[in-house]
Every structure is written in C-alpha cells, then in structure tokens.
Design an enzyme around this catalytic site. Structure first.
Site, PDB file in Angstrom:
ATOM      1  N   PHE A 136      77.257  17.126  94.859  1.00 53.34           N
ATOM      2  CA  PHE A 136      78.232  16.188  95.430  1.00 53.34           C
ATOM      3  C   PHE A 136      78.335  14.971  94.531  1.00 53.34           C
ATOM      4  CE2 PHE A 136      79.753  12.653  97.964  1.00 53.34           C
ATOM      5  CZ  PHE A 136      80.921  13.200  98.473  1.00 53.34           C
ATOM      6  N   ASP A 221      73.437  11.695  88.259  1.00 57.58           N
ATOM      7  CA  ASP A 221      74.038  11.018  89.399  1.00 57.58           C
ATOM      8  C   ASP A 221      72.905  10.619  90.342  1.00 57.58           C
ATOM      9  OD1 ASP A 221      75.165  10.288  91.795  1.00 57.58           O
ATOM     10  OD2 ASP A 221      76.630  11.919  91.868  1.00 57.58           O
ATOM     11  N   LYS A 250      75.105   3.610  96.481  1.00 56.14           N
ATOM     12  CA  LYS A 250      74.446   3.547  97.793  1.00 56.14           C
ATOM     13  C   LYS A 250      73.443   2.388  97.999  1.00 56.14           C
ATOM     14  CE  LYS A 250      75.528   7.993  99.689  1.00 56.14           C
ATOM     15  NZ  LYS A 250      75.973   9.051  98.784  1.00 56.14           N
TER      16      LYS A 250
HETATM   17  C1  LIG Z   1      77.295   9.457  98.269  1.00 54.84           C
HETATM   18  C2  LIG Z   1      77.301  10.066  96.935  1.00 54.84           C
HETATM   19  C3  LIG Z   1      78.379   9.890  96.047  1.00 54.84           C
HETATM   20  C4  LIG Z   1      79.648   9.180  96.444  1.00 54.84           C
HETATM   21  O1  LIG Z   1      79.457   7.841  96.693  1.00 54.84           O
HETATM   22  P1  LIG Z   1      80.642   6.964  97.355  1.00 54.84           P
HETATM   23  O2  LIG Z   1      80.106   5.573  97.327  1.00 54.84           O
HETATM   24  O3  LIG Z   1      80.845   7.516  98.739  1.00 54.84           O
HETATM   25  O4  LIG Z   1      81.847   7.145  96.524  1.00 54.84           O
HETATM   26  C5  LIG Z   1      78.267  10.413  94.781  1.00 54.84           C
HETATM   27  N1  LIG Z   1      77.162  11.084  94.392  1.00 54.84           N
HETATM   28  C6  LIG Z   1      76.118  11.282  95.223  1.00 54.84           C
HETATM   29  C7  LIG Z   1      74.909  12.013  94.716  1.00 54.84           C
HETATM   30  C8  LIG Z   1      76.153  10.788  96.517  1.00 54.84           C
HETATM   31  O5  LIG Z   1      75.123  11.008  97.337  1.00 54.84           O
END
Ligand SMILES: *Cc1c(COP(=O)(O)O)cnc(C)c1O
Length: 398
Positions: A136, A221, A250
């Site tokens: 994700f 990420d 986050k």
């Molecule tokens: C939550 C998340 C995102 C997206 O972050 P947003 O602030 O909602 O755009 C991207 N990568 C990972 C691994 C995430 O957990």
C-alpha cells in the site's frame, strides 16, 4: 451525536464506511465520544498518534507557533523546517529532505525523484519501478498504481505506465523482474495495510545487494513503520541496510498532516529548483509539531523507543497466550514493536464493533487481521485491559 452523524452521511463524500462514533477529545491513550464515553485507543489514528493524544510537548509547540507564524511560502526560508530537516538528517541515512503533507505525496515525490535520477544517470528508458503485491502506497494516481492491490485501482484506469509487481519477500521474483529499464524498487519494510506482513530477515539484505549490483534505487515506504513504530526510529535499522530514498508521514507530526521524502546526497541532486514543490509542505506550524514529536521520541536516550520494543514483545507474548486459549479463532501473530497483527479464522469487523461497545478501539486490516497500532506511550496495564476485552469477546464466540 445522532444528528451530526446524519449530517455526515448527507454532506460528506461517501468514501469511508465509518463506525457510528464521534470522537471529540483525547488524552494520552484515551479518547472520548460526544456523550463522554471513554475508549482505550489501540488504533492511534492508524499509527499516527505515536505520542498519544494531545501530548503536552506537541500541544505547546503548536500553540506557540500559531501565535508567531502559521504559514509562509517556500519562496522564503522557514526556520522550523530547516531545524526539522537537520534533526531528521542527523538521525537517519539521509542527507536531504523534501517536505509535503501526506504519505501519498511523499511517495509521489519519491517516484518523481527516482525517475529523474534514472534518466539523469542511465537515459530516457530508465523509468520502471518495481513494487510488491499486497503493498500500500497511497491513493493518488501514481500511488494507486504503485500499490499492488487490485481493489484500490479498480475503475480508475488508465493507470500510470512503468510499474511492475512482484511477490513480497521473494528475492528470485525480484531478480527476474529487474532489468536495465528499472530505476527503483519500492517496498514497505513491513507491509501494513496488507495485514502486518514481515519479510524474512535476509530479504532486505538481498534486495540491497541486488540494487547495488544494478545501480537501482531502493525506496523504502516507511510512512507506517517509521517514527519509532517498530521500536527503532526507522524500521530499516532492523535489517542492517539503508535505503536510497525513504518516505515518512503518519507518525511524523504527532497528529498534524506532514509528510517527508528523504534521500542520499547524490540521489537528491536530481531534484533542482522547479522540479518539485508543495504550497503547504514543511510550513512553520506542522514543522514545530514534528520537531516536538521527534525530540520527545529521542529524549532520555530514546526511552520511548526502548519502551515500544519492550511493550511490543509483551503484547506479542500475551497474544501467544491468548492463542493457546482460542486456537480455533487465532491463526497467526505477527509484528515488530507496536505494529502488531492478529490474524483470525474469520472476518474481524464484528470483533472491532464488539470491542468498541466495551470501550476499546482497534482496527481491522486485510479482512481478517486485527491490527494493534496504539500510541508508543501505552502501558502494560493498558495492554492487559485491551487483551481482557478481546478475551471476553473471543470467549463468547467460541
Ligand atoms: C498510510 C500509508 C500511506 C498513505 O498515506 P496518506 O497519508 O494516507 O496518503 C502510504 N504508505 C503506507 C505504507 C501507508 O501505511
């Protein structure tokens, strides 16, 4: 509360299936609804509230900055942004930072930088990015393309060209997919939305070697795993490797919207004036909140991170005990630090609702996995309380 919830379904775009709950106040590990009912928060804004709710250091930092200067353009130098970049660089692999407002935007910036770097050093054809199935990376067009899950892309085609997918934790598949047109490999250190999936310990060492041999960039990420969530400031520290590019969001601002894309000097060099920008990115208000958050995580010789590691082990051990008792319900326990998944034999949504009624907020991901992402400031007593509530629910189910 009922009236407001009715208005929500009338005036808001219908993008979330929300619980019938309206939270108005938070302190530490507790949140309170419109009627004053207290909940123990094991969601923590989905790995956002690393210091719990309304941590005094973060609150004061925001209050003070709000009185001084809330926003100025990136046409000018911004003191809290400079100080934040320095603090991040001094505590990570990176040499430079670009600030934005969310995880998806940080990943967009990483994708753009990787493509520029590929073209600068290897030519116009070098723009492919390999990501993992079940990953994700966000909800913008580029990041839904990067996300290896059909459900987030359906109906939004055509997607961005230049993405390939491989199974996570499968080095041979990555070797097969990677060629001279690949500019980067983009992975989560632990797949979060995919159900808290950890790779084998060697995987990232092998990915790093493969990238080094081929001049391919490794983008991590760490939007969810970063900021102490796994017991280290960044999850790559567990694997004995460093990425070339890393994204954060986050937990970075202790609750305010801020994202960051970090890179090594020679990679960052592919971003020059005019290549990328963000109006709000790194504004004074959010940078002060992030400074307060990181300083708090690092103080007393990283006390909170050490606690996170210890409490994560405590939580996982207690979950193993729970599994002995409810082996018909609990399939698997996975996690690192306070990012823990409990895979069940059934859909976990009814359990999330039952827990809510009993005053516990917990999240469900990938359908059958209960996800624990509480504030890193949680206590053993809070963990015991949460598990007592879950045990009671499981007992009724079995
Ligand atoms: C939550 C998340 C995102 C997206 O972050 P947003 O602030 O909602 O755009 C991207 N990568 C990972 C691994 C995430 O957990």
């Amino acid at each position: 509360m009922k009236r407001l919830i009715e208005d929500a379904s009338r005036y808001l775009m219908n993008t979330y299936s929300r619980y019938p709950l309206l939270l108005v106040k938070g302190r530490g590990t507790r949140v309170y609804d419109y009627d004053g009912k207290e909940y123990l928060d094991f969601v923590g804004g989905i790995a956002v509230n690393v210091l719990g709710h309304c941590h005094p250091r973060v609150v004061v930092a925001i209050q003070k900055q709000a009185q001084r200067l809330i926003h100025v353009s990136n046409l000018y130098h911004i003191e809290p942004q400079i100080r934040l970049a320095r603090l991040i660089v001094e505590n990570s692999f990176a040499d430079r930072v670009f600030f934005c407002n969310s995880g998806a935007e940080a990943n967009e910036a990483a994708i753009k930088l990787a493509r520029r770097y590929g073209k600068d050093h290897f030519g116009q054809e070098r723009y492919w990015i390999i990501t993992a199935y079940n990953s994700f990376h966000g909800r913008t067009m580029a990041t839904i393309t990067a996300t290896g899950q059909e459900k987030v892309r359906k109906g939004f085609e055509p997607l961005l060209p230049g993405f390939k997918y491989v199974p996570f934790d499968d080095i041979d598949a990555l070797k097969d997919a990677l060629d001279e047109k690949t500019c980067a490999v983009m992975l989560e250190p632990i797949q979060g939305e995919g159900g808290v999936r950890l790779p084998s310990q060697e995987y990232f060492k092998e990915v790093r070697s493969l990238c080094d041999e081929t001049g391919t960039l490794l983008i991590l990420d760490e939007v969810q795993t970063g900021m102490g969530r796994t017991g280290r400031l960044f999850a790559y520290e567990h694997y004995g490797i460093e990425p070339d590019i890393m994204t954060l969001a986050k937990g970075l601002g202790g609750g305010v919207p801020i994202g960051a894309m970090l890179a090594r000097e020679d990679v960052a060099a592919s971003f020059t004036p005019g290549t990328h920008a963000s109006t709000f990115g790194g504004n004074p208000l959010v940078c002060q909140a992030a400074l307060a958050t990181i300083e708090t995580l690092l103080e007393d010789d990283r006390y909170i991170l050490r606690e996170c590691e210890r409490l994560g082990e405590y939580l996982i051990n207690r979950l193993y005990k729970l599994q002995e008792e409810f082996s018909g319900i609990i399939v698997d326990i996975r996690g690192k630090g306070l990012m823990v998944g409990l895979e069940l034999t059934r859909e976990c949504q009814p359990i999330v609702r039952a827990a809510m009624e009993r005053g516990l907020l917990i999240n469900c991901t990938a359908g059958t996995t209960l996800r624990f992402t509480p504030p890193l400031t949680i206590t053993e007593k809070d963990i015991d309380r949460a598990l007592d509530i879950l045990a009671d629910i499981f007992w009724r189910l079995s």
